[in-house]
Design a protein around this motif. Structure first.
Motif, PDB file in Angstrom:
ATOM      1  N   GLU A 228     -18.550   6.922   7.740  1.00  0.00           N
ATOM      2  CA  GLU A 228     -19.295   6.451   6.565  1.00  0.00           C
ATOM      3  C   GLU A 228     -18.426   6.258   5.319  1.00  0.00           C
ATOM      4  O   GLU A 228     -18.938   6.064   4.226  1.00  0.00           O
ATOM      5  N   ASP A 229     -17.104   6.301   5.485  1.00  0.00           N
ATOM      6  CA  ASP A 229     -16.207   5.982   4.366  1.00  0.00           C
ATOM      7  C   ASP A 229     -15.764   4.530   4.514  1.00  0.00           C
ATOM      8  O   ASP A 229     -16.167   3.845   5.469  1.00  0.00           O
ATOM      9  N   ILE A 230     -14.938   4.045   3.607  1.00  0.00           N
ATOM     10  CA  ILE A 230     -14.421   2.683   3.709  1.00  0.00           C
ATOM     11  C   ILE A 230     -12.928   2.749   4.046  1.00  0.00           C
ATOM     12  O   ILE A 230     -12.266   3.762   3.766  1.00  0.00           O
ATOM     13  N   PRO A 231     -12.364   1.708   4.664  1.00  0.00           N
ATOM     14  CA  PRO A 231     -10.926   1.716   4.987  1.00  0.00           C
ATOM     15  C   PRO A 231     -10.074   1.870   3.724  1.00  0.00           C
ATOM     16  O   PRO A 231     -10.460   1.417   2.642  1.00  0.00           O
ATOM     17  N   ASN A 232      -8.921   2.494   3.885  1.00  0.00           N
ATOM     18  CA  ASN A 232      -8.034   2.735   2.744  1.00  0.00           C
ATOM     19  C   ASN A 232      -6.805   1.836   2.752  1.00  0.00           C
ATOM     20  O   ASN A 232      -5.767   2.173   2.206  1.00  0.00           O
ATOM     21  N   ASN A 233      -6.935   0.671   3.412  1.00  0.00           N
ATOM     22  CA  ASN A 233      -5.828  -0.284   3.413  1.00  0.00           C
ATOM     23  C   ASN A 233      -6.368  -1.704   3.510  1.00  0.00           C
ATOM     24  O   ASN A 233      -7.485  -1.933   3.995  1.00  0.00           O
ATOM     25  N   ILE A 234      -5.549  -2.656   3.059  1.00  0.00           N
ATOM     26  CA  ILE A 234      -5.956  -4.061   3.011  1.00  0.00           C
ATOM     27  C   ILE A 234      -6.268  -4.615   4.399  1.00  0.00           C
ATOM     28  O   ILE A 234      -7.271  -5.317   4.600  1.00  0.00           O
ATOM     29  N   LYS A 235      -5.427  -4.315   5.346  1.00  0.00           N
ATOM     30  CA  LYS A 235      -5.576  -4.889   6.683  1.00  0.00           C
ATOM     31  C   LYS A 235      -6.950  -4.596   7.276  1.00  0.00           C
ATOM     32  O   LYS A 235      -7.625  -5.500   7.807  1.00  0.00           O
ATOM     33  N   GLU A 236      -7.405  -3.350   7.169  1.00  0.00           N
ATOM     34  CA  GLU A 236      -8.685  -2.984   7.761  1.00  0.00           C
ATOM     35  C   GLU A 236      -9.864  -3.408   6.896  1.00  0.00           C
ATOM     36  O   GLU A 236     -10.942  -3.707   7.429  1.00  0.00           O
ATOM     37  N   GLU A 258      -5.131   2.128  -5.876  1.00  0.00           N
ATOM     38  CA  GLU A 258      -3.868   1.634  -5.343  1.00  0.00           C
ATOM     39  C   GLU A 258      -3.796   0.121  -5.554  1.00  0.00           C
ATOM     40  O   GLU A 258      -4.696  -0.617  -5.131  1.00  0.00           O
ATOM     41  N   ILE A 259      -2.726  -0.332  -6.215  1.00  0.00           N
ATOM     42  CA  ILE A 259      -2.571  -1.760  -6.493  1.00  0.00           C
ATOM     43  C   ILE A 259      -1.844  -2.421  -5.328  1.00  0.00           C
ATOM     44  O   ILE A 259      -0.680  -2.129  -5.059  1.00  0.00           O
ATOM     45  N   THR A 260      -2.555  -3.295  -4.631  1.00  0.00           N
ATOM     46  CA  THR A 260      -1.976  -3.969  -3.467  1.00  0.00           C
ATOM     47  C   THR A 260      -1.819  -5.472  -3.689  1.00  0.00           C
ATOM     48  O   THR A 260      -1.153  -6.144  -2.907  1.00  0.00           O
ATOM     49  N   GLY A 261      -2.432  -5.998  -4.727  1.00  0.00           N
ATOM     50  CA  GLY A 261      -2.360  -7.434  -5.002  1.00  0.00           C
ATOM     51  C   GLY A 261      -3.266  -7.780  -6.171  1.00  0.00           C
ATOM     52  O   GLY A 261      -3.908  -6.908  -6.758  1.00  0.00           O
TER      53      GLY A 261
END
Length: 341
Positions: A228-236, A258-261
């Motif tokens: 029930e959490d959300i992914p912690n990376n862009i890919k997922e 976290e700044i990824t883009g």
């Protein structure tokens, strides 16, 4: 005339030339030398007064404070007629963080920037945004989460708000989020909610039927795969139904810090093209994101979305931009100003 010349010559012949002074072991005083010698040896010789002053004992008074008193470990380097003071340690600067210099081939120069006025544009937009609040400031996705919920649920609220915000005004999204939170907005609850009921809660959000379908599919994935959490990376995040690059990058920044883009929505896309912040005009937000990230300094990525979205909501609007109120009107390639009569 001849006799006069002879007389003058004889007088000069009889003149006694002054002898060169005897060399003394100590320094000479000008007053002690014959006039000719004084003229000839003036440079290395002191006057009697200078010698007396120079021979006085050192004063016990404290020395005058030098302008370089705060600098330690200094050395002087003679460069032509100039003397350069080289400082190795400056105590006042000991709190400056140690920043590693970038390699020479990574330092950006003016040619790297599509528009040389970009930094002035940015400063002016910051000033305008500070004086004129925008809907995104109070109703953006970062304001959609329930402050009383746990962190996991708050992250889910941010993701849902982003999924609803596509091509929808912040005011409409914010009201829809209030209705959803009143129904206990969690992935488990949303997964079991009938699609007709979800559509009713989302209306009048743009494309609410498609978004209702995406929300249910995403909720099922979060329950089954992420507790029930959300992914912690862009890919997922990008694998979730209905989640695009803009949503993913903004979600990483607001939910995971976290700044990824750069999150490029319709406002950022429009304004970047109007200000000529792109090497080539773009037709799609994703093309704009790629170009912006190629030159915009990374420390600015965190603020550029929020900054330009609010600017686009208040001044640089889509149809009729308020160019006359814009501080960039004189340096904006797209400014439309009334002609002077």
């Amino acid at each position: 005339m001849a006799s006069k010349k002879t007389t003058l010559s004889s007088k000069l012949a009889k003149q006694v030339k002054p002898e060169k002074p005897t060399v003394k072991t100590e320094l000479w005083d000008i007053e002690e030398l014959p006039s000719v010698a004084a003229a000839r040896y003036f440079s290395p010789v002191q006057t009697r007064k200078q010698r007396q002053v120079n021979s006085l004992p050192e004063s016990n008074l404290p020395a005058k404070k030098s302008r370089l008193a705060g600098i330690s470990k200094t050395s002087k380097i003679q460069m032509g007629k100039a003397t350069i003071v080289k400082c190795e340690v400056v105590p006042e600067c000991d709190k400056i963080p140690d920043v590693k210099a970038e390699p020479a081939n990574t330092v950006k120069i003016e040619e790297d920037f599509p528009n040389i006025n970009w930094l002035q544009h940015l400063e002016n937009i910051r000033l305008m945004r500070s004086e004129k609040p925008a809907p995104v400031d109070t109703m953006g996705c970062h304001k959609c989460a329930d402050a009383n919920a746990n962190e996991k649920t708050q992250r889910f609220h941010i993701l849902v708000g982003l999924m609803l915000s596509s091509q929808t005004k912040d005011e409409t999204t914010f009201e829809a989020m209030k209705r959803l939170k009143a129904q206990t907005l969690t992935p488990a609850r949303l997964k079991d909610l009938p699609v007709e009921e979800l559509e009713r809660l989302l209306h009048p959000v743009s494309f609410y039927k498609n978004k209702a379908k995406y929300l249910k599919q995403t909720s099922e994935i979060l329950v089954e795969k992420y507790n029930e959490d959300i992914p912690n990376n862009i890919k997922e995040l990008l694998k979730l139904p209905g989640v695009g690059p803009k949503m993913a990058h903004i979600c990483m920044a607001t939910a995971w810090q976290e700044i990824t883009g750069i999150g490029v929505d319709t406002h950022v896309h429009r304004i970047a093209n109007r200000l000529a912040w792109l090497k080539k005009p773009t037709k799609e937000p994703e093309q704009t994101r790629i170009q912006l990230e190629s030159w915009l300094p990374r420390p600015l990525w965190a603020e550029v979305n929020h900054l330009l979205v609010g600017f686009g909501q208040t001044i640089c609007t889509p149809v009729k931009p308020n160019c006359s109120e814009c501080l960039n009107k004189d340096i904006c390639p797209a400014a439309v100003l009334p002609k002077k009569k």
